[in-house]
Design a protein around this motif. Sequence first.
Motif, PDB file in Angstrom:
ATOM      1  N   ASP A  35       0.810  -1.217   0.000  1.00 42.46           N
ATOM      2  CA  ASP A  35       0.000   0.000   0.000  1.00 42.46           C
ATOM      3  C   ASP A  35       0.841   1.263   0.000  1.00 42.46           C
ATOM      4  O   ASP A  35       0.314   2.350  -0.130  1.00 42.46           O
ATOM      5  N   ARG A  36       2.150   1.140   0.178  1.00 40.29           N
ATOM      6  CA  ARG A  36       3.000   2.312   0.266  1.00 40.29           C
ATOM      7  C   ARG A  36       4.074   2.348  -0.813  1.00 40.29           C
ATOM      8  O   ARG A  36       4.850   3.282  -0.892  1.00 40.29           O
ATOM      9  N   ALA A  37       4.153   1.306  -1.640  1.00 37.89           N
ATOM     10  CA  ALA A  37       5.251   1.202  -2.588  1.00 37.89           C
ATOM     11  C   ALA A  37       5.105   2.161  -3.757  1.00 37.89           C
ATOM     12  O   ALA A  37       6.095   2.598  -4.337  1.00 37.89           O
ATOM     13  N   ASP A  38       3.887   2.477  -4.138  1.00 43.87           N
ATOM     14  CA  ASP A  38       3.652   3.319  -5.297  1.00 43.87           C
ATOM     15  C   ASP A  38       3.208   4.711  -4.866  1.00 43.87           C
ATOM     16  O   ASP A  38       2.602   4.896  -3.811  1.00 43.87           O
ATOM     17  N   ALA A  39       3.506   5.695  -5.689  1.00 45.96           N
ATOM     18  CA  ALA A  39       3.076   7.062  -5.416  1.00 45.96           C
ATOM     19  C   ALA A  39       1.556   7.151  -5.487  1.00 45.96           C
ATOM     20  O   ALA A  39       0.919   6.522  -6.337  1.00 45.96           O
ATOM     21  N   ARG A  40       0.985   7.920  -4.583  1.00 40.55           N
ATOM     22  CA  ARG A  40      -0.465   8.120  -4.544  1.00 40.55           C
ATOM     23  C   ARG A  40      -0.758   9.619  -4.609  1.00 40.55           C
ATOM     24  O   ARG A  40       0.100  10.446  -4.307  1.00 40.55           O
ATOM     25  N   SER A  41      -2.005   9.950  -4.943  1.00 40.59           N
ATOM     26  CA  SER A  41      -2.377  11.353  -5.072  1.00 40.59           C
ATOM     27  C   SER A  41      -3.820  11.562  -4.630  1.00 40.59           C
ATOM     28  O   SER A  41      -4.689  10.737  -4.915  1.00 40.59           O
ATOM     29  N   VAL A  42      -4.052  12.656  -3.925  1.00 35.64           N
ATOM     30  CA  VAL A  42      -5.392  13.074  -3.527  1.00 35.64           C
ATOM     31  C   VAL A  42      -5.492  14.579  -3.743  1.00 35.64           C
ATOM     32  O   VAL A  42      -4.601  15.328  -3.325  1.00 35.64           O
ATOM     33  N   ARG A  43      -6.558  15.021  -4.375  1.00 31.90           N
ATOM     34  CA  ARG A  43      -6.759  16.464  -4.550  1.00 31.90           C
ATOM     35  C   ARG A  43      -7.426  17.026  -3.292  1.00 31.90           C
ATOM     36  O   ARG A  43      -8.531  16.634  -2.927  1.00 31.90           O
ATOM     37  N   LEU A  44      -6.735  17.960  -2.654  1.00 25.74           N
ATOM     38  CA  LEU A  44      -7.160  18.540  -1.380  1.00 25.74           C
ATOM     39  C   LEU A  44      -7.530  20.002  -1.568  1.00 25.74           C
ATOM     40  O   LEU A  44      -6.798  20.765  -2.206  1.00 25.74           O
ATOM     41  N   ALA A  45      -8.673  20.381  -1.003  1.00 29.23           N
ATOM     42  CA  ALA A  45      -9.074  21.792  -0.955  1.00 29.23           C
ATOM     43  C   ALA A  45      -8.994  22.270   0.486  1.00 29.23           C
ATOM     44  O   ALA A  45      -9.551  21.633   1.385  1.00 29.23           O
ATOM     45  N   VAL A  46      -8.280  23.369   0.719  1.00 31.50           N
ATOM     46  CA  VAL A  46      -8.232  23.979   2.042  1.00 31.50           C
ATOM     47  C   VAL A  46      -9.107  25.222   2.018  1.00 31.50           C
ATOM     48  O   VAL A  46      -9.122  25.966   1.034  1.00 31.50           O
ATOM     49  N   ALA A  47      -9.863  25.437   3.092  1.00 29.46           N
ATOM     50  CA  ALA A  47     -10.828  26.531   3.127  1.00 29.46           C
ATOM     51  C   ALA A  47     -10.476  27.555   4.194  1.00 29.46           C
ATOM     52  O   ALA A  47      -9.861  27.240   5.212  1.00 29.46           O
ATOM     53  N   GLN A  48     -10.879  28.800   3.926  1.00 28.88           N
ATOM     54  CA  GLN A  48     -10.938  29.829   4.955  1.00 28.88           C
ATOM     55  C   GLN A  48     -12.379  30.336   4.971  1.00 28.88           C
ATOM     56  O   GLN A  48     -12.971  30.589   3.931  1.00 28.88           O
ATOM     57  N   THR A  49     -12.956  30.415   6.171  1.00 31.40           N
ATOM     58  CA  THR A  49     -14.367  30.744   6.302  1.00 31.40           C
ATOM     59  C   THR A  49     -14.570  31.947   7.208  1.00 31.40           C
ATOM     60  O   THR A  49     -13.685  32.328   7.979  1.00 31.40           O
ATOM     61  N   SER A  50     -15.759  32.521   7.144  1.00 33.30           N
ATOM     62  CA  SER A  50     -16.102  33.620   8.037  1.00 33.30           C
ATOM     63  C   SER A  50     -16.063  33.156   9.477  1.00 33.30           C
ATOM     64  O   SER A  50     -16.376  31.999   9.777  1.00 33.30           O
ATOM     65  N   LEU A  51     -15.652  34.049  10.365  1.00 32.93           N
ATOM     66  CA  LEU A  51     -15.583  33.718  11.784  1.00 32.93           C
ATOM     67  C   LEU A  51     -16.937  33.976  12.429  1.00 32.93           C
ATOM     68  O   LEU A  51     -17.424  35.101  12.456  1.00 32.93           O
ATOM     69  N   PHE A  52     -17.534  32.903  12.969  1.00 34.05           N
ATOM     70  CA  PHE A  52     -18.785  33.005  13.704  1.00 34.05           C
ATOM     71  C   PHE A  52     -18.512  32.542  15.124  1.00 34.05           C
ATOM     72  O   PHE A  52     -18.147  31.383  15.343  1.00 34.05           O
ATOM     73  N   ASN A  53     -18.660  33.430  16.108  1.00 31.42           N
ATOM     74  CA  ASN A  53     -18.235  33.088  17.466  1.00 31.42           C
ATOM     75  C   ASN A  53     -19.285  33.284  18.545  1.00 31.42           C
ATOM     76  O   ASN A  53     -18.973  33.234  19.732  1.00 31.42           O
ATOM     77  N   ASP A  54     -20.551  33.481  18.133  1.00 32.14           N
ATOM     78  CA  ASP A  54     -21.624  33.637  19.118  1.00 32.14           C
ATOM     79  C   ASP A  54     -22.576  32.443  19.017  1.00 32.14           C
ATOM     80  O   ASP A  54     -23.416  32.385  18.113  1.00 32.14           O
ATOM     81  N   PRO A  55     -22.476  31.474  19.922  1.00 34.39           N
ATOM     82  CA  PRO A  55     -23.286  30.258  19.816  1.00 34.39           C
ATOM     83  C   PRO A  55     -24.749  30.448  20.210  1.00 34.39           C
ATOM     84  O   PRO A  55     -25.517  29.494  20.190  1.00 34.39           O
ATOM     85  N   ARG A  56     -25.124  31.673  20.552  1.00 37.08           N
ATOM     86  CA  ARG A  56     -26.530  31.964  20.841  1.00 37.08           C
ATOM     87  C   ARG A  56     -27.266  32.433  19.595  1.00 37.08           C
ATOM     88  O   ARG A  56     -28.502  32.494  19.582  1.00 37.08           O
ATOM     89  N   ASP A  57     -26.518  32.757  18.550  1.00 37.68           N
ATOM     90  CA  ASP A  57     -27.059  33.388  17.343  1.00 37.68           C
ATOM     91  C   ASP A  57     -27.477  32.317  16.335  1.00 37.68           C
ATOM     92  O   ASP A  57     -26.641  31.784  15.592  1.00 37.68           O
ATOM     93  N   ILE A  58     -28.769  32.010  16.264  1.00 35.14           N
ATOM     94  CA  ILE A  58     -29.262  30.956  15.381  1.00 35.14           C
ATOM     95  C   ILE A  58     -29.031  31.313  13.925  1.00 35.14           C
ATOM     96  O   ILE A  58     -28.615  30.471  13.113  1.00 35.14           O
ATOM     97  N   SER A  59     -29.273  32.554  13.546  1.00 41.02           N
ATOM     98  CA  SER A  59     -29.073  32.960  12.148  1.00 41.02           C
ATOM     99  C   SER A  59     -27.608  32.855  11.757  1.00 41.02           C
ATOM    100  O   SER A  59     -27.278  32.517  10.617  1.00 41.02           O
ATOM    101  N   GLY A  60     -26.719  33.124  12.724  1.00 46.07           N
ATOM    102  CA  GLY A  60     -25.294  32.993  12.455  1.00 46.07           C
ATOM    103  C   GLY A  60     -24.899  31.550  12.193  1.00 46.07           C
ATOM    104  O   GLY A  60     -24.107  31.260  11.292  1.00 46.07           O
TER     105      GLY A  60
END
Length: 333
Positions: A35-60
């Motif tokens: 399982d490790r002898a051959d080269a492998r590849s996976v396409r990865l997407a990294v995200a940056q998202t809006s900061l939501f920090n109020d857990p009382r805010d349902i709309s947020g």
Amino acid sequence: MTQNGSFKRRVRARAAKTGESYTAALRHIRQTSPDRADARSVRLAVAQTSLFNDPRDISGFRSSGSEMRRLMREAHTAGARLIHFPEGATCSPNKRIMSEAGPKEIGPSDWTRFEWAVLRAELDATVKLARELRLWTVFGSVHQLAEPHRPHNSLYVVSDRGDLVTRYDERMLSNTKISFMYAPGKNPVMFEIDGVRFGCTLGMETHYPEIFAEYEKLDVDCVLFSTTGETPPAAPAFAAEVLGHAASNTYWVSYSAHAPQSVVIPSGIAAPDGQWAAQCPASGAPAIAVVDIRTDPEHQARPWRRRARSELYMAHQVNSDPRSDDPTYSENT
């Protein structure tokens, strides 16, 4: 040299060492590490998202979930197999909002302020979309425990079948987190996609090289590091550490933080040479960056460094010459 050429070099080296034919050496290598002898590849997407920090805010909560799912669709369109989100992608509770003593004094968190039912609804919608898109999805979330236990600060790993395959709980918590907010995790967590092995880290754990060295020993190909980025001045240190961990351990590191931090250091993916392979825009806006994570099982840096560490340890243990421990000794004195 290409990855395939490097693999052939390994086969030839074994054949020369053992006297086997090329075919016999090839068979041995494939049998011992198929399982490790051959080269492998996976396409990865990294995200940056809006900061939501109020857990009382349902709309947020709902806005945060909708934004995550929009970025998941973008990643799917870009051909990604995996999308990696920041710490607290659904909600990263602010310590002052959570403090039962009020915002002027940081104290024990009051978790009754957290809209748990809304969180579960958004998580369910995200898991459903992961299944529909056949997209592995890793995102930060608070993991509720039974009272009186504090929750974990976690990374959920959802497979392309919509299954929660594992969960990583932050282990090296900040002083505020351990004192007032969360229960620490216990173990490293790994999972595998198409033969590529991933490890998980969270919060401020980039400050602890032993965690990244541990994943190198566990033979991961890429470490996913999620953080909040709530304090942009800390971003340059985190980014420098990410690049250093990638280079010193010869693996990929994905660095996902919230969008406001991107004006200082955007989310990105560090290659094993310690350079950014891709980064999100430094715009302060939600976005993704996409890279093909490629493994090179014949790259010599990792085995050489493992050998050096092992030989350094053994040399220290077996060296019985007292002059070795005397820094003032010289044959000329």
